[in-house]
Design an enzyme around this catalytic site. Structure first.
Site, PDB file in Angstrom:
ATOM      1  N   THR A  93       0.848  -1.187   0.000  1.00 59.65           N
ATOM      2  CA  THR A  93       0.000   0.000   0.000  1.00 59.65           C
ATOM      3  C   THR A  93       0.885   1.239   0.000  1.00 59.65           C
ATOM      4  O   THR A  93       1.986   1.222   0.561  1.00 59.65           O
ATOM      5  CB  THR A  93      -0.962  -0.005   1.210  1.00 59.65           C
ATOM      6  OG1 THR A  93      -1.824   1.123   1.128  1.00 59.65           O
ATOM      7  CG2 THR A  93      -0.232   0.004   2.534  1.00 59.65           C
TER       8      THR A  93
ATOM      9  N   GLU B 144      -4.852  -2.698   4.478  1.00 62.01           N
ATOM     10  CA  GLU B 144      -4.535  -3.344   5.757  1.00 62.01           C
ATOM     11  C   GLU B 144      -5.715  -4.118   6.342  1.00 62.01           C
ATOM     12  O   GLU B 144      -5.556  -4.842   7.310  1.00 62.01           O
ATOM     13  CB  GLU B 144      -4.119  -2.275   6.800  1.00 62.01           C
ATOM     14  CG  GLU B 144      -2.798  -1.574   6.520  1.00 62.01           C
ATOM     15  CD  GLU B 144      -2.926  -0.377   5.592  1.00 62.01           C
ATOM     16  OE1 GLU B 144      -3.874  -0.333   4.785  1.00 62.01           O
ATOM     17  OE2 GLU B 144      -2.072   0.520   5.649  1.00 62.01           O
TER      18      GLU B 144
ATOM     19  N   LYS C  80      -6.323  22.600   8.144  1.00 61.74           N
ATOM     20  CA  LYS C  80      -6.249  23.310   9.415  1.00 61.74           C
ATOM     21  C   LYS C  80      -6.211  24.806   9.158  1.00 61.74           C
ATOM     22  O   LYS C  80      -5.224  25.343   8.664  1.00 61.74           O
ATOM     23  CB  LYS C  80      -5.004  22.875  10.191  1.00 61.74           C
ATOM     24  CG  LYS C  80      -5.063  23.352  11.615  1.00 61.74           C
ATOM     25  CD  LYS C  80      -4.041  22.653  12.471  1.00 61.74           C
ATOM     26  CE  LYS C  80      -4.409  22.879  13.919  1.00 61.74           C
ATOM     27  NZ  LYS C  80      -3.349  22.535  14.825  1.00 61.74           N
TER      28      LYS C  80
ATOM     29  N   TRP D 282     -10.514  22.800  12.261  1.00 58.97           N
ATOM     30  CA  TRP D 282     -10.454  21.810  11.174  1.00 58.97           C
ATOM     31  C   TRP D 282     -11.572  22.022  10.166  1.00 58.97           C
ATOM     32  O   TRP D 282     -12.714  22.269  10.529  1.00 58.97           O
ATOM     33  CB  TRP D 282     -10.579  20.391  11.741  1.00 58.97           C
ATOM     34  CG  TRP D 282      -9.445  19.988  12.625  1.00 58.97           C
ATOM     35  CD1 TRP D 282      -9.494  19.795  13.968  1.00 58.97           C
ATOM     36  CD2 TRP D 282      -8.097  19.726  12.233  1.00 58.97           C
ATOM     37  NE1 TRP D 282      -8.254  19.418  14.443  1.00 58.97           N
ATOM     38  CE2 TRP D 282      -7.379  19.374  13.406  1.00 58.97           C
ATOM     39  CE3 TRP D 282      -7.415  19.760  11.016  1.00 58.97           C
ATOM     40  CZ2 TRP D 282      -6.017  19.048  13.378  1.00 58.97           C
ATOM     41  CZ3 TRP D 282      -6.068  19.439  10.990  1.00 58.97           C
ATOM     42  CH2 TRP D 282      -5.382  19.094  12.167  1.00 58.97           C
TER      43      TRP D 282
HETATM   44  P1  ADP Z   1      -4.225   4.115  -0.633  1.00 54.80           P
HETATM   45  O1  ADP Z   1      -3.691   4.626   0.686  1.00 54.80           O
HETATM   46  O2  ADP Z   1      -3.207   3.901  -1.674  1.00 54.80           O
HETATM   47  O3  ADP Z   1      -5.425   4.895  -1.100  1.00 54.80           O
HETATM   48  P2  ADP Z   1      -5.958   2.042   0.367  1.00 54.80           P
HETATM   49  O4  ADP Z   1      -6.868   1.604  -0.689  1.00 54.80           O
HETATM   50  O5  ADP Z   1      -5.510   1.045   1.335  1.00 54.80           O
HETATM   51  O6  ADP Z   1      -4.705   2.636  -0.303  1.00 54.80           O
HETATM   52  O7  ADP Z   1      -6.644   3.261   1.086  1.00 54.80           O
HETATM   53  C1  ADP Z   1      -7.394   3.149   2.231  1.00 54.80           C
HETATM   54  C2  ADP Z   1      -7.940   4.497   2.569  1.00 54.80           C
HETATM   55  O8  ADP Z   1      -8.932   4.876   1.630  1.00 54.80           O
HETATM   56  C3  ADP Z   1      -8.615   4.579   3.910  1.00 54.80           C
HETATM   57  O9  ADP Z   1      -7.693   4.752   4.947  1.00 54.80           O
HETATM   58  C4  ADP Z   1      -9.515   5.795   3.729  1.00 54.80           C
HETATM   59  O10 ADP Z   1      -8.811   7.001   3.918  1.00 54.80           O
HETATM   60  C5  ADP Z   1      -9.896   5.711   2.270  1.00 54.80           C
HETATM   61  N1  ADP Z   1     -11.232   5.105   2.111  1.00 54.80           N
HETATM   62  C6  ADP Z   1     -11.534   3.841   1.851  1.00 54.80           C
HETATM   63  N2  ADP Z   1     -12.868   3.662   1.750  1.00 54.80           N
HETATM   64  C7  ADP Z   1     -13.429   4.862   1.952  1.00 54.80           C
HETATM   65  C8  ADP Z   1     -14.772   5.344   1.979  1.00 54.80           C
HETATM   66  N3  ADP Z   1     -15.813   4.577   1.738  1.00 54.80           N
HETATM   67  N4  ADP Z   1     -14.953   6.653   2.241  1.00 54.80           N
HETATM   68  C9  ADP Z   1     -13.906   7.471   2.468  1.00 54.80           C
HETATM   69  N5  ADP Z   1     -12.628   7.086   2.440  1.00 54.80           N
HETATM   70  C10 ADP Z   1     -12.386   5.795   2.189  1.00 54.80           C
END
Ligand code: ADP
Length: 540
Positions: free
Chosen positions: A181, A326, A434, A439
């Protein structure tokens, strides 16, 4: 009870034995390839026996560098069922990152699509652990290549044993796969999946209250098979004998829409930018997609306007899922509770656009400055997860200590939770804006912008500001028909009624396209970098 090991062997065997007539449809470079689960099982076993003859041993990493197609699906089971580890490599990574992860995982064999060969050829002399390349192509001869030694996938399968017997003594906690990742900075981080984790995740994916995948479904993972196990769809589909449609190399919205229509896909899955592209395709052409019983969307926040278009204009239920590489990946999914069905359309849409509730089998905490947050939909905190399909570390990586603390995965996502237990992601920690010590959620602003009828895509990022630390700037792609007619002020006025004044973007920048990450999410990092001086001149 028996001490029964939860491994992928029994998943494959159920699919091939109980659903031998069910179909797998695969789009390849030369057209549509169709076969049955019976034939799939035999080819998968042939592949395992061929890999065994190439010397692949238990625990060894075998990598794939491929689109979504039947050969990739064969590798999905052939490699783990023989006890080896399926390492799916993201085909869009930079050459440096590809070389890093192949060497870091110590991959021994690399299965690569013919059209992706040039990418591997660029880095092959840096790949120190690969001892054979296997080229996946529809053509009878191998293409010219600098890779050595090189084998033809199809020729290997011809020599393979269609009855190859899988070992029955694989431990359920043994690794079955791995996926890297992206990290904010530095090299990608490796996540190792166990047989047990994928087994339990696949079971939950079939529960009626999560995605409810079943034998009745025709599934189409648009999410790449190199990204978080294509969200686990191939594993559950084989187990339950669902018809599968694999959309092949570089699928466009038109290709996807044709496949949905022709193969009567009932459940397709992809990130929001994919679903936005398909909506645009629907506006431009004539397609019948009434076979879809649900659209599964995750990987980034789904904009409310898009959910509304699928649910109300096209009558297709929208399932919003949240997960990470993860987390195998499904952790949270948005399903209405029975008593919520009587709510107004607007209230239902509000629930649908949140990420949803925790899936069975996992545990969650949302931790703010003063410990666990109140379930009031207001107090923000970081989402923490644990459970049988949540990673416990990054593979051989000192960065594990930052994310895995006291048995919990710290997701780096900021969330609120309401009294129903419905989670709403506010932002990624690194994307929260920020401003003057307060936020601002970039996600809320971009969702609001994407609800404007003239807006195709919008991304909001925090840009350094000498007085306020950071201020939001919106990057917007207008629909083709509105390029000349819509101005910045109209979009700001549109936001005005919906947000406090200090939340409104300091500027709106119109772009032809928003840069995307390797898995199709908005690449906010690149916008932040490119526009880092954008607000400096405006503050005097
Ligand atoms: P990358 O970090 O390369 O995008 P991942 O696919 O593992 O790889 O990303 C996971 C992240 O994607 C999560 O930590 C979150 O921030 C975001 N994410 C996943 N699903 C959703 C969702 N339904 N809504 C908002 N954010 C999401």
């Amino acid at each position: 009870m028996m001490n029964y090991q939860l491994t992928l062997r029994s998943i494959l065997e159920r699919g091939e034995r109980l659903f031998p007539k069910k179909e797998i449809v695969s789009r390849t470079a030369s057209g549509i390839f169709r076969y049955t689960y019976a034939a799939y099982g035999q080819r998968t076993r042939r592949l395992s026996s061929a890999l065994a003859s190439l010397g692949v041993k238990r625990g060894e990493r075998v990598a794939t560098f491929a689109w979504n197609h039947h050969r990739h699906l064969e590798a999905y089971f052939a490699i783990p069922c023989m006890g080896a580890v399926l390492h799916t490599i993201n085909i869009r990574l930079s050459p440096e990152h590809i070389a890093y992860i192949v060497n870091h995982a110590e991959d021994s064999i690399l299965l690569v699509d013919e059209d992706l060969l040039p990418v591997i050829e660029k880095v092959h002399d840096q790949l120190s652990t690969i001892r054979a390349y296997v080229i996946m192509t529809d053509k009878p001869e191998l293409p010219e290549t600098a890779l050595r030694p090189v084998y033809s996938y199809e020729q290997l399968l011809e020599q393979g044993d269609p009855c190859y017997a899988y070992p029955e003594d694989i431990d359920e906690n043994a690794p079955m796969g791995m996926c890297y990742t992206s990290a904010t900075t530095g090299n990608p981080k490796g996540v190792v999946y166990s047989h047990r984790g994928v087994f339990l995740h696949s079971m939950v994916f079939g529960m009626a209250d999560t995605v409810g995948l079943s034998e009745n479904d025709t599934t189409m993972p648009i999410v790449p098979m190199f990204h978080a196990n294509a969200w686990g769809i191939p594993f559950t589909s084989v187990w339950l004998g669902s018809k599968q449609v694999l959309p092949g190399p570089a699928p466009t919205p038109a290709v996807l829409l044709d496949l949905i229509q022709q193969e009567k896909v009932t459940l397709a899955a992809g990130v929001p930018t994919v679903w936005l592209g398909i909506l645009k395709g629907l506006e431009e052409g004539q397609y019948d997609i009434s076979s879809l019983r649900a659209v599964l969307c995750g990987g980034a926040a789904a904009p409310r306007g898009m959910i509304k278009a699928y649910e109300e204009t096209h009558g297709i239920p929208f399932i919003h899922g949240y997960g990470m590489t993860e987390t195998t990946p499904l952790a949270i999914s948005s399903r209405l509770k029975s008593y919520q069905r009587s709510l107004s359309q607007d209230e239902v849409l509000t629930i649908r656009s949140k990420q949803g509730i925790l899936v069975p089998g996992l545990e969650m905490r949302i931790v703010g400055q003063n410990g666990d947050v109140a379930w009031d939909g207001e107090e923000m905190g970081e989402l923490l997860l644990r459970g049988p399909w949540i990673a416990s570390e990054y593979y051989n990586d000192h960065r594990s200590a930052e994310a895995f603390v006291d048995g919990w995965l710290h997701t780096g996502d900021v969330a609120v939770i309401d009294e129903e237990g419905i989670v709403k992601l506010v932002d990624r920690t690194k994307d929260l804006i920020k401003s003057g010590g307060e936020w601002i959620s970039s996600v809320d602003l971009e969702n609001a912008l994407m609800a404007h009828p003239a807006v195709f895509e919008a991304s909001v990022v925090g840009i350094p500001h000498p007085k306020w630390d950071e201020r939001p700037v919106a990057f917007v792609v207008l629909k083709a028909a509105n390029r000349e007619s819509v101005e910045k002020q109209e979009l700001l006025d549109f936001l005005k009624g919906q947000f406090a004044k200090w939340w409104l973007p300091d500027d709106v920048v119109f772009l032809e396209e928003i840069p995307k990450t390797s898995v199709g999410k908005f690449m906010k990092r690149s916008l932040r970098e490119q526009y880092k001086d954008h607000l400096v001149s405006s503050v005097q």
